[in-house]
Scaffold this active site. Structure first.
Site, PDB file in Angstrom:
ATOM      1  N   THR A  52     -27.176 -28.033 -24.454  1.00 12.20           N
ATOM      2  CA  THR A  52     -28.408 -28.750 -24.789  1.00 12.20           C
ATOM      3  C   THR A  52     -29.227 -29.147 -23.555  1.00 12.20           C
ATOM      4  OG1 THR A  52     -27.065 -30.744 -24.824  1.00 12.20           O
ATOM      5  CG2 THR A  52     -27.539 -29.727 -26.956  1.00 12.20           C
ATOM      6  N   GLY A  53     -28.659 -28.963 -22.360  1.00  9.65           N
ATOM      7  CA  GLY A  53     -29.332 -29.405 -21.130  1.00  9.65           C
ATOM      8  C   GLY A  53     -30.330 -28.387 -20.621  1.00  9.65           C
TER       9      GLY A  53
ATOM     10  N   VAL B 288     -30.255 -26.458 -17.911  1.00  8.83           N
ATOM     11  CA  VAL B 288     -29.647 -25.170 -17.552  1.00  8.83           C
ATOM     12  C   VAL B 288     -29.077 -24.507 -18.808  1.00  8.83           C
ATOM     13  CG1 VAL B 288     -27.875 -24.053 -16.145  1.00  8.83           C
ATOM     14  CG2 VAL B 288     -29.171 -25.964 -15.207  1.00  8.83           C
TER      15      VAL B 288
ATOM     16  N   CYS C 282     -28.737 -24.692  -6.289  1.00 12.92           N
ATOM     17  CA  CYS C 282     -29.927 -23.870  -6.566  1.00 12.92           C
ATOM     18  C   CYS C 282     -30.818 -23.660  -5.340  1.00 12.92           C
ATOM     19  CB  CYS C 282     -30.731 -24.487  -7.701  1.00 12.92           C
ATOM     20  SG  CYS C 282     -30.987 -26.249  -7.539  1.00 12.92           S
TER      21      CYS C 282
ATOM     22  N   GLN D 224     -38.558 -28.925  -3.806  1.00  9.39           N
ATOM     23  CA  GLN D 224     -37.809 -28.571  -5.007  1.00  9.39           C
ATOM     24  C   GLN D 224     -38.485 -29.024  -6.302  1.00  9.39           C
ATOM     25  OE1 GLN D 224     -33.615 -29.133  -4.836  1.00  9.39           O
ATOM     26  NE2 GLN D 224     -33.501 -28.854  -2.639  1.00  9.39           N
TER      27      GLN D 224
ATOM     28  N   SER E  91     -37.501 -29.358 -12.554  1.00  8.24           N
ATOM     29  CA  SER E  91     -36.467 -28.867 -13.475  1.00  8.24           C
ATOM     30  C   SER E  91     -35.107 -28.883 -12.799  1.00  8.24           C
ATOM     31  CB  SER E  91     -36.806 -27.465 -13.984  1.00  8.24           C
ATOM     32  OG  SER E  91     -36.937 -26.574 -12.902  1.00  8.24           O
TER      33      SER E  91
ATOM     34  N   ARG F  23     -38.546 -33.602  -3.399  1.00 15.71           N
ATOM     35  CA  ARG F  23     -38.901 -33.286  -4.790  1.00 15.71           C
ATOM     36  C   ARG F  23     -40.427 -33.232  -4.879  1.00 15.71           C
ATOM     37  NH1 ARG F  23     -35.336 -31.208  -7.850  1.00 15.71           N
ATOM     38  NH2 ARG F  23     -33.895 -32.958  -7.850  1.00 15.71           N
TER      39      ARG F  23
ATOM     40  N   HIS G 189     -38.023 -23.342  -6.406  1.00 14.85           N
ATOM     41  CA  HIS G 189     -37.788 -24.089  -5.163  1.00 14.85           C
ATOM     42  C   HIS G 189     -38.307 -23.260  -3.977  1.00 14.85           C
ATOM     43  CE1 HIS G 189     -35.530 -26.865  -7.448  1.00 14.85           C
ATOM     44  NE2 HIS G 189     -34.299 -26.579  -7.075  1.00 14.85           N
TER      45      HIS G 189
HETATM   46  P1  NAP Z   1     -29.157 -31.901 -18.063  1.00 22.07           P
HETATM   47  O1  NAP Z   1     -30.433 -31.274 -18.478  1.00 22.07           O
HETATM   48  O2  NAP Z   1     -29.120 -33.357 -17.838  1.00 22.07           O
HETATM   49  O3  NAP Z   1     -28.040 -31.478 -19.175  1.00 22.07           O
HETATM   50  C1  NAP Z   1     -26.746 -31.971 -19.134  1.00 22.07           C
HETATM   51  C2  NAP Z   1     -25.872 -31.348 -20.196  1.00 22.07           C
HETATM   52  O4  NAP Z   1     -24.544 -31.916 -20.066  1.00 22.07           O
HETATM   53  C3  NAP Z   1     -26.297 -31.640 -21.644  1.00 22.07           C
HETATM   54  O5  NAP Z   1     -26.054 -30.501 -22.437  1.00 22.07           O
HETATM   55  C4  NAP Z   1     -25.363 -32.776 -22.065  1.00 22.07           C
HETATM   56  O6  NAP Z   1     -25.107 -32.823 -23.458  1.00 22.07           O
HETATM   57  C5  NAP Z   1     -24.106 -32.313 -21.350  1.00 22.07           C
HETATM   58  N1  NAP Z   1     -23.122 -33.393 -21.284  1.00 22.07           N
HETATM   59  C6  NAP Z   1     -23.310 -34.685 -20.917  1.00 22.07           C
HETATM   60  N2  NAP Z   1     -22.148 -35.380 -21.029  1.00 22.07           N
HETATM   61  C7  NAP Z   1     -21.216 -34.494 -21.469  1.00 22.07           C
HETATM   62  C8  NAP Z   1     -19.847 -34.586 -21.795  1.00 22.07           C
HETATM   63  N3  NAP Z   1     -19.173 -35.733 -21.686  1.00 22.07           N
HETATM   64  N4  NAP Z   1     -19.199 -33.465 -22.205  1.00 22.07           N
HETATM   65  C9  NAP Z   1     -19.869 -32.288 -22.337  1.00 22.07           C
HETATM   66  N5  NAP Z   1     -21.171 -32.144 -22.065  1.00 22.07           N
HETATM   67  C10 NAP Z   1     -21.838 -33.227 -21.629  1.00 22.07           C
HETATM   68  O7  NAP Z   1     -28.605 -31.239 -16.708  1.00 22.07           O
HETATM   69  P2  NAP Z   1     -28.966 -29.812 -16.051  1.00 22.07           P
HETATM   70  O8  NAP Z   1     -30.181 -29.903 -15.203  1.00 22.07           O
HETATM   71  O9  NAP Z   1     -28.880 -28.773 -17.100  1.00 22.07           O
HETATM   72  O10 NAP Z   1     -27.757 -29.668 -15.024  1.00 22.07           O
HETATM   73  C11 NAP Z   1     -26.438 -29.415 -15.476  1.00 22.07           C
HETATM   74  C12 NAP Z   1     -25.583 -29.042 -14.268  1.00 22.07           C
HETATM   75  O11 NAP Z   1     -26.134 -27.881 -13.633  1.00 22.07           O
HETATM   76  C13 NAP Z   1     -25.525 -30.136 -13.197  1.00 22.07           C
HETATM   77  O12 NAP Z   1     -24.232 -30.125 -12.619  1.00 22.07           O
HETATM   78  C14 NAP Z   1     -26.556 -29.674 -12.197  1.00 22.07           C
HETATM   79  O13 NAP Z   1     -26.279 -30.165 -10.906  1.00 22.07           O
HETATM   80  C15 NAP Z   1     -26.368 -28.168 -12.255  1.00 22.07           C
HETATM   81  N6  NAP Z   1     -27.514 -27.388 -11.809  1.00 22.07           N
HETATM   82  C16 NAP Z   1     -28.769 -27.634 -12.273  1.00 22.07           C
HETATM   83  C17 NAP Z   1     -29.829 -26.845 -11.817  1.00 22.07           C
HETATM   84  C18 NAP Z   1     -31.232 -27.028 -12.287  1.00 22.07           C
HETATM   85  O14 NAP Z   1     -32.129 -26.351 -11.728  1.00 22.07           O
HETATM   86  N7  NAP Z   1     -31.495 -27.870 -13.275  1.00 22.07           N
HETATM   87  C19 NAP Z   1     -29.599 -25.822 -10.898  1.00 22.07           C
HETATM   88  C20 NAP Z   1     -28.299 -25.581 -10.459  1.00 22.07           C
HETATM   89  C21 NAP Z   1     -27.279 -26.363 -10.920  1.00 22.07           C
HETATM   90  P3  NAP Z   1     -25.833 -33.902 -24.425  1.00 22.07           P
HETATM   91  O15 NAP Z   1     -27.189 -33.315 -24.746  1.00 22.07           O
HETATM   92  O16 NAP Z   1     -24.935 -33.926 -25.613  1.00 22.07           O
HETATM   93  O17 NAP Z   1     -25.909 -35.190 -23.681  1.00 22.07           O
END
Ligand code: NAP
Length: 357
Positions: A12-13, A15, A157, A183, A186, A243, A250
């Protein structure tokens, strides 16, 4: 061909949404399990993601009515999922434990999270740069006591905007690197709606990012020795990460000094570099890994981030620098090449190399 059955943890996040979209018509991978926190569990994907859907394209039809599972319980996936992607916003220790739990259930984990990036027997792979690090997986399996299960991670990233450009230049003896990254929001899981404070603004701090930017390249350029990846000891890298009000993409301003300073022609020739994904024609591999723009005002996130379906690395403004020798600009799409797309490419490499059994 039988497709691999895949789970997406954190579906749902920001990524996770990219994974859900990228896997819609993937030739090898079938998204079969969507998992998130207990807050989302039991809801349909469309209900769980609700207002958080951040992509221009609508939610893929296949995913809308799939029921989201609680990632805390891997039971429904045991013996059924060939591997999972993982992108969650949990504390490091919690992420580490979650990923190990899946690996120990014999479900390989391809992770976007930083929790295991410095675990010595976990490979941190940019498929064009250090595919040879996958050879550490048998040592990790031995430690975990698994036959199939393991964890492989992709790097932060922002690295994708400069490490792929530095990598083919290592033969000239890179001594020092200074990099400033600009950066996109997103990268923080945000949109302009959820991060109004970024409008007309620059935020000169991204927690933990500078340390990752300076340290992770050294593991990527490290060597497999004694069952672990031993990080390289050079070059020295210093980073500042800001940011900026950009949705995706980025940008990196890079300064680099060499032991044997190359000519401009030698650098441009080195950037014609092809890696294993190009040689193996992996489905998500960009045909052209690095694209150099001659125009003074390119690359730009808004114009260029989607080059090669968001998987290309862009460079521009290569010119001599009085302090370092050379300087240039790099750009990559942070949630495609830098996150979900990079992880899908890594999974394709793992699949062709037989790591999913
Ligand atoms: P995000 O939009 O905040 O999404 C977080 C996700 O984690 C949601 O699906 C959330 O589910 C889930 N979650 C939260 N608590 C959980 C739990 N206890 N058990 C299982 N799932 C849980 O974050 P994001 O930007 O996608 O980033 C996710 C990861 O990817 C991070 O480690 C980030 O550092 C890494 N990352 C991000 C990017 C980027 O460009 N965004 C790039 C590289 C790496 P719910 O909806 O149910 O809360």
């Amino acid at each position: 061909m039988k497709k691999y059955r895949v789970g997406i943890i954190g579906a749902t996040g920001m990524v996770g949404q990219r994974f859900v979209t990228l896997l819609e018509s993937h030739p090898w991978f079938c998204p079969s399990f969507l998992l998130a926190s207990s807050r989302s569990a039991g809801k349909t994907y469309a209900e769980a993601v609700g207002e958080k859907w951040a992509l221009d394209a609508p939610i893929p039809a296949y995913a809308k009515d799939m029921v989201v599972l609680d990632a805390a319980d891997p039971t429904p996936l045991i013996g059924k999922a060939d591997f999972v992607f993982c992108a969650v916003n949990l504390k490091k220790e919690e992420t580490r434990a979650l990923e190990e739990m899946y690996a120990k259930c014999e479900i390989p984990v391809v992770s976007n999270n930083s929790a295991h990036r410095f675990t010595p027997d976990v490979p941190m792979v940019i498929p064009e740069v250090d595919p040879e690090h996958l050879a550490v997986i048998p040592f990790q399996r031995k430690r975990l006591g698994t036959e199939r299960g393991f964890i492989a991670v992709k790097s932060n990233c922002s690295l994708q905007s400069y490490v792929p450009l530095l990598h083919p230049l290592r033969k000239f003896g890179i001594e020092k690197v200074a990099v400033c990254t600009y950066q996109a929001i997103s990268g923080a899981g945000k949109t302009f709606k959820t991060m109004p404070e970024i409008s007309d603004n620059v935020i000169p701090y991204i927690g933990g990012e500078e340390e990752k930017s300076e340290r992770e390249p050294l593991k990527i350029w490290g060597e497999l020795r004694g069952g672990e990846i031993v990080p390289a000891s050079s070059p020295v890298i210093t980073a500042q990460c800001l940011r900026v009000p950009v949705s995706d993409g980025h940008t990196a301003a890079v300064f680099v000094s060499f032991k044997n300073k190359p000519t401009k022609e030698e650098i441009l020739k080195a950037w014609e570099y092809e890696g294993e994904p190009q040689r193996l024609h992996l489905p998500s591999a960009p045909e052209r890994f690095i694209t150099y723009f001659e125009e003074d005002d390119r690359p730009q996130p808004a114009l260029d981030r989607m080059k090669e379906k968001g998987m290309g690395i862009m460079a521009g403004r290569l010119r001599e620098d009085p302090l370092f020798g050379w300087k240039f600009i790099g750009l990559s799409h942070n949630t495609l090449r830098g996150a979900a797309g990079g992880a899908v490419l890594l999974a394709e490499l793992l699949a062709v190399k037989g790591y999913f059994g």
